[in-house]
Design an enzyme around this catalytic site. Structure first.
Site, PDB file in Angstrom:
ATOM      1  N   HIS A 364      47.474  35.785  46.347  1.00  0.00           N
ATOM      2  CA  HIS A 364      47.732  37.132  45.828  1.00  0.00           C
ATOM      3  C   HIS A 364      49.125  37.635  46.193  1.00  0.00           C
ATOM      4  CE1 HIS A 364      43.530  36.854  44.760  1.00  0.00           C
ATOM      5  NE2 HIS A 364      43.894  37.651  43.789  1.00  0.00           N
ATOM      6  N   ARG A 471      43.943  45.486  38.815  1.00  0.00           N
ATOM      7  CA  ARG A 471      43.258  44.985  40.012  1.00  0.00           C
ATOM      8  C   ARG A 471      42.945  46.174  40.915  1.00  0.00           C
ATOM      9  NH1 ARG A 471      46.944  40.358  39.297  1.00  0.00           N
ATOM     10  NH2 ARG A 471      45.673  38.461  39.283  1.00  0.00           N
ATOM     11  N   ARG A 507      39.175  46.234  36.385  1.00  0.00           N
ATOM     12  CA  ARG A 507      38.223  45.283  36.950  1.00  0.00           C
ATOM     13  C   ARG A 507      37.553  45.936  38.152  1.00  0.00           C
ATOM     14  NH1 ARG A 507      40.509  39.739  39.120  1.00  0.00           N
ATOM     15  NH2 ARG A 507      41.356  41.022  40.788  1.00  0.00           N
ATOM     16  N   GLU A 605      35.787  32.845  35.400  1.00  0.00           N
ATOM     17  CA  GLU A 605      36.649  32.258  36.435  1.00  0.00           C
ATOM     18  C   GLU A 605      35.902  31.284  37.330  1.00  0.00           C
ATOM     19  OE1 GLU A 605      38.594  35.376  38.622  1.00  0.00           O
ATOM     20  OE2 GLU A 605      36.822  36.638  38.695  1.00  0.00           O
ATOM     21  N   ASN A 628      43.428  31.685  37.390  1.00  0.00           N
ATOM     22  CA  ASN A 628      43.788  31.374  38.782  1.00  0.00           C
ATOM     23  C   ASN A 628      42.578  30.818  39.516  1.00  0.00           C
ATOM     24  OD1 ASN A 628      46.097  32.696  38.043  1.00  0.00           O
ATOM     25  ND2 ASN A 628      45.539  34.604  39.048  1.00  0.00           N
ATOM     26  N   ASP A 629      41.486  31.557  39.421  1.00  0.00           N
ATOM     27  CA  ASP A 629      40.282  31.087  40.105  1.00  0.00           C
ATOM     28  C   ASP A 629      39.645  29.927  39.362  1.00  0.00           C
ATOM     29  OD1 ASP A 629      39.929  32.517  42.510  1.00  0.00           O
ATOM     30  OD2 ASP A 629      39.626  34.330  41.329  1.00  0.00           O
ATOM     31  N   ARG A 639      43.365  27.835  46.085  1.00  0.00           N
ATOM     32  CA  ARG A 639      44.616  28.337  45.509  1.00  0.00           C
ATOM     33  C   ARG A 639      45.591  28.821  46.579  1.00  0.00           C
ATOM     34  NH1 ARG A 639      42.455  33.780  42.400  1.00  0.00           N
ATOM     35  NH2 ARG A 639      44.454  34.738  42.774  1.00  0.00           N
ATOM     36  N   CYS A 676      43.855  36.461  31.715  1.00  0.00           N
ATOM     37  CA  CYS A 676      44.644  37.368  32.569  1.00  0.00           C
ATOM     38  C   CYS A 676      45.076  36.687  33.861  1.00  0.00           C
ATOM     39  CB  CYS A 676      43.859  38.633  32.863  1.00  0.00           C
ATOM     40  SG  CYS A 676      42.295  38.339  33.675  1.00  0.00           S
TER      41      CYS A 676
HETATM   42  C1  PEP Z   1      42.195  35.049  38.226  1.00  0.00           C
HETATM   43  O1  PEP Z   1      41.421  34.567  39.054  1.00  0.00           O
HETATM   44  O2  PEP Z   1      42.813  34.377  37.390  1.00  0.00           O
HETATM   45  C2  PEP Z   1      42.442  36.495  38.195  1.00  0.00           C
HETATM   46  C3  PEP Z   1      43.111  37.046  37.222  1.00  0.00           C
HETATM   47  O3  PEP Z   1      41.987  37.228  39.248  1.00  0.00           O
HETATM   48  P1  PEP Z   1      42.656  37.242  40.704  1.00  0.00           P
HETATM   49  O4  PEP Z   1      43.940  36.503  40.620  1.00  0.00           O
HETATM   50  O5  PEP Z   1      42.844  38.664  41.100  1.00  0.00           O
HETATM   51  O6  PEP Z   1      41.627  36.552  41.524  1.00  0.00           O
HETATM   52 MG    MG Z   2      40.083  35.872  40.147  1.00  0.00          MG
END
Ligand code: PEP
Ligand code: MG
Length: 758
Positions: A364, A471, A507, A605, A628-629, A639, A676
């Site tokens: 993050h 977020r 979210r 995700e 991302n997840d 990650r 996203c």
């Molecule tokens: C993701 O997981 O791609 C996402 C957009 O959420 P975050 O990065 O906040 O976990």
């Molecule tokens: Mg996520």
């Protein structure tokens, strides 16, 4: 009798306790000789500057030559061990074709040789050697012992070098030096390092001399008294709910601080010249390690209590000594683990770059840095960060390099690169008002991810058509308690008004994983597979309900709210979340609010959600992929973990297949699909996602201009051809090459440097 395991533990513990690299190596050579009953043990470490293996420490050979003698890469058996990356066990070393005795260290007489490489993250740091005059075939267990020891030592040596706790002979004062990390946010920064430390973290307290030990002792005793009071109060508060034997635990806890126990050891160390914070952390960590080593599980658990106790005292020591930090105009923040609140402390306009020892591409911190447009390097595991205070550095957020003390020439080169970059950005940002469509007129909606700072006017100017991911945990992270429903309503209202009439996708709280709230700590062995996102909020309906009520109330009269649920892994979670959401909606209607029902979506995700995408889509208004997840869960690659960063690749064919199938599933149910995750902001990926049929790409504000620029250069057919091509590939690298090649063909190669973010 002491077992091999006991010996290993003892050596590793002593090495950990050593204050610098030379004494650590000293411990190793002496102890190994003792345990293995051999005459010689030496350590050679690879010096990257000269590419030679330096004879660093020895028991049994000429100590005078330690740190002086060295071997060239191809020289002798040591080089063989390093090159082959495996042990070499010889009864008669002199008979080996690569045998070469370094005359100055006096090893001619030693015939038996066992050498094992010291390897950390695929890099050979050096070689550990035992030797003996008399012919001896070191047996399997000798070899196994040395290999095990070396594997443990490698991590300690690498970490010690990285944190600067230990310095390798001769390189404490370094000139221009380049360290490699992972590109976290694109851009070049040239600035001055400001070191930040996590608060009350026993592991990151530097050792410092103190000028007035008696004053420091008095200060320590005062802080100790404060902690004793705190625990006393806590015990009183808890007393009615506890049994007498549990209450006794508090007494035991407090007595650990007594002068006769740990307190006494800390004071002795302060009187020896160490400042209180250093003395405390050293003593506490030694005790923690002792407890961790005992067999009895109950006692082993006490390590946690000792650590907690240490943290409490350290917190008082740090509060009182918190110096007013000076942030120069061109601050590059450097730290073991940087957080949002550390960034927030830097005065506006002063922060130019970030370097974090921990973290990876989609931590993050990196996401935030990209949103803020701050060049960032993460996962710089080898950087000696404690030695960088006030040094000049260059942060190359494209390659992941951090150049310390750059020469004037290097500075000039980077300055030119920076100027070119600024010019290119200004050029593409000028196309803000143009529609985001392909040459043949296919519209793709670009939205922005927000949270830390709204950046409303900037994202609107760059063409954002709404917020694809707000977020909400970020305002939660910047407080010292849960924000109330009314506080949340105000924050959300601001965001909804700012983008009105464009949609804002909020979210629900997504904490856990690498986002834990300071006032609601979650401590787990596997946080990414644990209590995260919707799992937390469904277990705490009061938190979830307050949040959705605040969102709904905030949207009254604006009607541009969309709600999105994170980390959904089964239909039951979705059903429960929807039921609560509709209940909140009904209650608010009863309370007299005039509300429309907001569109509700699910984040895809977790791999399970990919396979159930149709069922999910049927129940909601839209799907949004959190790549991302999804990447981390599909590839089983944390990650956040720099050690496996090479394996984290959103262009992995399995990820592309998943992305494609989610888009198809959503459309089969007649629902729109967005993405996203950070992949949406990668210009090359934008083409692939466009071809897959994604309706909305949502990304950090700083990626908007690039993505729009590239989409406007192609036709839908060209994007489809690229997609067809990449779906045939079996490796992420092949996909990356094909994407780069396409970007080059369209004359958008300046964007290639940003390709490193996926
Ligand atoms: C993701 O997981 O791609 C996402 C957009 O959420 P975050 O990065 O906040 O976990
Ligand atoms: Mg996520």
């Amino acid at each position: 009798m002491m077992t091999m395991l006991d010996s290993l533990r003892r050596i590793v513990q002593q090495v950990n306790a050593a204050g610098d690299l030379n004494s650590a190596l000293e411990v190793i050579v002496v102890e190994v000789c003792k345990v293995m009953g051999t005459e010689v043990c030496s350590v050679f470490l690879h010096d990257t500057a000269t590419d030679r293996y330096v004879f660093m420490a020895t028991e049994g050979l000429n100590r005078e030559q330690a740190g002086v003698a060295s071997l060239a890469p191809g020289e002798g058996l040591v080089a063989q061990v390093a090159k082959r990356e495996e042990p070499l066990n010889l009864e008669a070393a002199e008979a080996h074709p690569s045998f070469y005795a370094l005359p100055e260290i006096g090893e001619e007489a030693f015939s038996s040789f066992l050498g094992v490489p010291i390897i950390h993250q695929r890099r050979v740091l050096g070689v550990l050697v035992v030797q003996q005059q008399q012919r001896r075939r070191f047996d399997e267990s000798d070899e196994a012992f040395l290999v095990t020891l070396s594997a443990q030592l490698a991590a300690i040596i690498a970490h010690a070098e990285a944190t600067g706790e230990m310095s390798r002979h001769g390189i404490r004062e370094f000139g221009t030096a380049t360290f490699h990390g992972i590109a976290g946010a694109p851009g070049i920064a040239i600035g001055e390092c400001v070191l930040v430390r996590g608060t009350a973290n026993l592991d990151s307290v530097p050792s410092r001399p103190c000028a007035d030990p008696e004053a420091e002792v008095a200060f320590f005793l005062q802080c100790l008294a404060n902690v004793r009071d705190d625990i006393g109060r806590l015990a009183k508060h808890m007393a009615p709910q506890l049994r007498p034997e549990e209450n006794a635990l508090f007494d035991a806890y407090v007595s650990m601080l007594d002068d006769a126990a740990i307190g006494h050891e800390v004071i002795a160390r302060i009187r020896g010249g160490e400042w209180a914070q250093g003395a405390l952390s050293q003593v506490m960590l030694e005790h923690v390690r002792t407890f961790e080593r005992v067999e009895d599980p109950y006692l082993r658990e006490r390590a946690v209590d000792v650590r907690d106790l240490g943290r409490r005292v350290l917190s008082y020591l740090q509060d009182a000594t918190e110096e007013d930090r000076h942030y120069p105009q061109n601050t590059v923040l450097v730290g073991e683990e940087l957080t949002a609140s550390m960034l927030a402390e830097v005065p506006e306009g002063h922060l130019v770059g970030l370097v974090s020892v921990r973290g990876s591409v989609n931590s993050h911190l990196a996401i935030m840095a990209r949103a803020l447009g701050i060049p960032t390097v993460v996962g710089a595991v080898d950087i000696p960060f404690t030695r960088l205070e006030s040094q000049q550095v260059i942060v190359d957020g494209y390659s992941g390099d951090v150049v310390c003390n750059p020469s004037a020439e290097l500075r000039g080169q980077y300055q030119t690169l920076r100027d070119q970059e600024l010019q290119f950005n200004a050029d593409i940002e000028a196309q803000g008002d143009e529609p985001c469509e392909t040459l043949d007129g296919r519209r793709v909606h670009l939205m922005v991810n927000t949270g830390l700072l709204t950046e409303v006017s900037r994202s609107l100017k760059l063409g954002a058509e709404g917020v694809g991911l707000y977020r909400t945990e970020i305002p939660f992270l910047l407080r010292d308690r849960f924000p109330s429903e009314e506080e949340q309503r105000r924050i959300y209202r601001e965001q909804l008004e700012a983008f009105h009439p464009k949609p804002v996708t909020m979210r629900t709280l997504d904490i856990g994983g690498d986002k834990s709230l300071p006032y609601f700590p979650i401590s787990e062995d596997n946080p990414f597979l644990g209590w995260r996102g919707i799992r937390v909020t469904l277990d705490h309906p009061e938190i979830y309900l307050a949040q959705v009520r605040a969102m709904l109330k905030a949207s009254e009269g604006l009607d541009n709210l969309r709600i999105m649920l994170p980390m959904i892994s089964c239909l039951q979670e979705l059903d429960e979340a929807l039921a609560l959401l509709y209940r909140a909606h009904d209650e608010l209607l009863e309370e007299g609010f005039k509300l429309v029902k907001p569109p509700v979506g699910v984040m895809v995700e977790v791999p399970a959600a990919v396979y159930q995408a149709r069922e999910l889509a049927r129940r909601v208004d839209f799907l949004s992929v959190g790549s991302n997840d999804l990447t981390q869960y599909l590839l089983a690659v944390d990650r956040n973990n720099a050690r496996v960063a090479d394996l984290y690749h959103s262009y992995h064919p399995a990820v592309l297949q998943a992305l494609k199938s989610v888009a198809e599933a959503a459309h089969a149910e007649g629902k729109p699909v967005s993405i996203c995750g950070e992949l949406a902001g990668d210009p090359g990926a934008a083409l692939i996602l466009l071809a897959m049929g994604y309706d909305i790409l949502s990304m950090g504000a700083n990626s908007l201009a690039r993505s729009k620029y590239v989409i406007r250069q192609v036709t839908t057919d060209q994007a489809r051809q690229l997609l067809d091509r990449v779906l045939e590939f079996h490796h992420a690298r092949e996909v990356q090459c094909a994407v780069d090649e396409t970007l080059r063909e369209f004359g958008v190669s300046p964007l290639l440097r940003s390709g490193s973010i996926v």
